[in-house]
Design an enzyme around this catalytic site. Structure first.
Site, PDB file in Angstrom:
ATOM      1  N   GLU A 163     -68.956  -9.405  67.959  1.00 34.84           N
ATOM      2  CA  GLU A 163     -67.643  -8.778  68.125  1.00 34.84           C
ATOM      3  C   GLU A 163     -67.690  -7.392  68.756  1.00 34.84           C
ATOM      4  OE1 GLU A 163     -65.649  -8.849  64.342  1.00 34.84           O
ATOM      5  OE2 GLU A 163     -65.500 -11.026  64.339  1.00 34.84           O
ATOM      6  N   GLU A 352     -67.915 -17.497  62.881  1.00 34.12           N
ATOM      7  CA  GLU A 352     -67.273 -16.996  61.664  1.00 34.12           C
ATOM      8  C   GLU A 352     -65.883 -17.586  61.563  1.00 34.12           C
ATOM      9  OE1 GLU A 352     -67.005 -12.708  61.168  1.00 34.12           O
ATOM     10  OE2 GLU A 352     -69.065 -12.451  61.858  1.00 34.12           O
TER      11      GLU A 352
HETATM   12  C1  GBH Z   1     -65.395 -10.002  61.187  1.00 37.58           C
HETATM   13  O1  GBH Z   1     -64.552  -9.112  61.819  1.00 37.58           O
HETATM   14  C2  GBH Z   1     -66.739  -9.384  61.038  1.00 37.58           C
HETATM   15  O2  GBH Z   1     -67.650  -9.913  61.971  1.00 37.58           O
HETATM   16  C3  GBH Z   1     -67.297  -9.475  59.648  1.00 37.58           C
HETATM   17  O3  GBH Z   1     -68.382  -8.622  59.522  1.00 37.58           O
HETATM   18  C4  GBH Z   1     -66.206  -9.190  58.651  1.00 37.58           C
HETATM   19  O4  GBH Z   1     -66.687  -9.083  57.344  1.00 37.58           O
HETATM   20  C5  GBH Z   1     -65.212 -10.315  58.755  1.00 37.58           C
HETATM   21  O5  GBH Z   1     -64.781 -10.499  60.058  1.00 37.58           O
HETATM   22  C6  GBH Z   1     -63.995 -10.136  57.858  1.00 37.58           C
HETATM   23  O6  GBH Z   1     -63.252  -9.031  58.232  1.00 37.58           O
HETATM   24  O7  GBH Z   1     -54.425  -7.172  63.080  1.00 37.58           O
HETATM   25  O8  GBH Z   1     -53.604  -8.977  64.363  1.00 37.58           O
HETATM   26  O9  GBH Z   1     -55.313  -7.601  65.249  1.00 37.58           O
HETATM   27  C7  GBH Z   1     -63.196  -9.471  61.829  1.00 37.58           C
HETATM   28  C8  GBH Z   1     -62.449  -8.888  63.002  1.00 37.58           C
HETATM   29  C9  GBH Z   1     -60.487  -7.889  63.763  1.00 37.58           C
HETATM   30  C10 GBH Z   1     -60.329  -9.941  62.573  1.00 37.58           C
HETATM   31  C11 GBH Z   1     -59.062  -7.594  63.442  1.00 37.58           C
HETATM   32  C12 GBH Z   1     -58.903  -9.692  62.263  1.00 37.58           C
HETATM   33  C13 GBH Z   1     -56.998  -8.418  62.708  1.00 37.58           C
HETATM   34  C14 GBH Z   1     -55.950  -9.236  63.406  1.00 37.58           C
HETATM   35  N1  GBH Z   1     -61.062  -8.720  62.738  1.00 37.58           N
HETATM   36  N2  GBH Z   1     -58.311  -8.802  63.196  1.00 37.58           N
HETATM   37  S1  GBH Z   1     -54.721  -8.165  64.080  1.00 37.58           S
END
Ligand code: GBH
Length: 456
Positions: A163, A352
């Site tokens: 990511e 994931e």
């Molecule tokens: C992942 O990131 C990570 O790789 C992991 O380490 C983490 O523990 C896991 O997910 C859980 O969080 O607000 O509409 O933009 C997640 C990345 C980015 C996913 C922001 C959700 C929010 C959607 N995230 N996104 S929005």
């Protein structure tokens, strides 16, 4: 019940800083997440990864539990500052931990899939500017090359970055992740350097003649426009350009999206960090794309988000403990879109997918019906894609264990295995048992356990 293809790979995923603990053992030096967690106000109640799930010491027990669940592959990440606690200084003891882990996995027939970078940049690299400094790219390639040389015969699946959107934009732009900077220009430069370091690492891997698979994992947040109004549609396209295309286009088409280059260019001027040859390097062929999917959002005209000049609508359905909407149809549509616009027949893996819910122990059990339902619905979306000929080769649940959920500390639980942070006891939740049945049958199981079914 519909089956997945025979060679479909069932896995679980974690990341180093979120589970290992032992932050000061084996010669490890601090990463930006150690520093960020120690900065007051950044992480929920000042939680840190100092102990986390103590996986550094308990990995044999954890791998044993994976085996009991029938897990076929384990995606973990490597802590860069365990291997290189100082610039240019290699630490054998740090490497030995991963050798032990990999040996344990192999002994139990579980395939290792290693992520080289899951956000824990060594503090020494941040001291020189971190991902905003092009030198970090070269340090990363040295680190990756060391891993390929030392572990390349035993690890068949490599993920350069997890990511990069989060690493760049949440870390250097929004400042809600380490290193906590709020500078969008720096964030854009960092995104480019992260991508460049990916391409150079893939080239290094090929040059070494190794025969495993190497790819990258992106997080995707598909969006829907709040309405058909042109201003809402434009807002959605801009979100998509920022969250999804900013990484997909350079990786698969060899250029940044023109609309976003213009949009960012108007605000920050031209991106001088993009040097001749960089885009060719970034677009070097990979063996698979890793897909992380949690949720979608809904974009509309507005200005709540200053960087993009757009706003967002409330979720239109159930949300998880993170407030993220449960929307499995977006996963199906995402996979279709990737195949049609970017990846074609290139293998895809879900690296994931999962959900946080505030799970409680009752006796010796942890009932997490919402997570079972979430996983069920998302696997059905995968199944549909595969049934229509989509080249999805495997699925890793996020996460194997409850763990340090970044800025939320231990307050959010994503595991299919419960962790009691007082005792470090692990308790497989209902979702773990459900996942084990799904693996055993190679098909998505009904959400209700047979043992829970009404007896009359
Ligand atoms: C992942 O990131 C990570 O790789 C992991 O380490 C983490 O523990 C896991 O997910 C859980 O969080 O607000 O509409 O933009 C997640 C990345 C980015 C996913 C922001 C959700 C929010 C959607 N995230 N996104 S929005």
């Amino acid at each position: 019940m519909k089956q997945f293809p025979k060679d479909f790979l069932w896995g679980v995923a974690t990341a180093s800083y979120q589970i290992e603990g032992a932050a000061q053992e084996g010669g490890r030096s601090p990463s930006i997440w150690d520093d960020f967690a120690r900065t007051p106000g950044k992480v929920f109640e000042g939680h840190t990864g100092d102990v986390a799930c103590d996986h550094y010491h308990r990995y044999p027990e954890d791998v044993h539990l994976m085996k009991e669940l029938g897990v076929q592959a384990y995606r973990f990440s490597i802590s860069w500052s365990r291997l290189f606690p100082e610039k240019g200084v290699f630490n054998q003891a740090g490497l030995e931990f991963y050798k032990r882990l990999i040996r344990e996995l192999k002994a139990r027939g579980i395939q290792p899939a290693a992520t080289i970078y899951h956000w824990d940049l060594p503090s020494w690299a941040q001291a020189e500017g971190g991902w905003a400094n092009r030198d970090t790219v070269l340090h990363f390639v040295d680190y990756a090359t060391t891993l390929f040389r030392e572990l390349g015969r035993d690890v068949g699946v490599w993920i350069t970055h997890n990511e990069p959107w989060c690493a760049a934009f949440l870390g250097y732009g929004e400042g809600v992740h380490a290193p906590g900077h709020q500078d969008w220009r720096e964030a854009l430069i960092s995104s480019h350097h992260l991508l460049l370091s990916h391409g150079l690492a893939v080239q290094a891997y090929r040059d070494m003649g190794l025969t495993g698979e190497i790819g990258i994992t992106l997080n995707f947040t598909p969006t829907d426009a709040a309405s058909d109004a042109p201003a809402d549609v434009i807002a959605a396209s801009r979100w998509d350009g920022y969250a999804n295309r900013w990484f997909l286009d350079p990786l698969f088409k060899g250029h940044y999206p023109v609309d976003m280059i213009e949009w960012f260019g108007e605000q920050f001027g031209p991106l001088a960090c993009i040097q001749p040859g960089d885009l060719e390097t970034i677009a070097v062929p990979i063996d698979f794309l890793g897909v992380n999917f949690y949720s979608r959002n809904i974009s509309k005209a507005g200005a709540d988000n200053a960087l993009l000049g757009i706003s967002f609508d409330e979720a239109r359905g159930p949300v998880t403990d993170m407030g993220w909407e449960v929307h499995p149809e977006s996963l199906y549509r995402l996979l279709k879109r990737l195949e049609q616009e970017y990846t074609g027949r290139l293998p895809l893996y879900i690296t994931e997918n999962g959900a946080a819910y505030p799970d409680q122990i009752t006796g010796d059990a942890v009932h997490d019906p919402e997570r079972v339902r979430y996983l069920h619905e998302h696997l059905e979306a995968c199944q549909q894609f595969v049934a229509e000929g989509g080249n999805l080769k495997g699925y890793y649940v996020w996460s194997f264990l409850d763990n340090f959920e970044w800025a939320f500390g231990y307050s959010k639980r994503f595991g299919i295995v419960y962790v009691d942070y007082e005792t470090q006891r692990r308790i497989p939740k209902d979702s773990a048992l459900w996942f084990a049945r799904t693996i055993a049958d190679n098909g998505v199981q009904p959400t209700r356990a047979t043992s829970d079914a009404p007896s009359s």
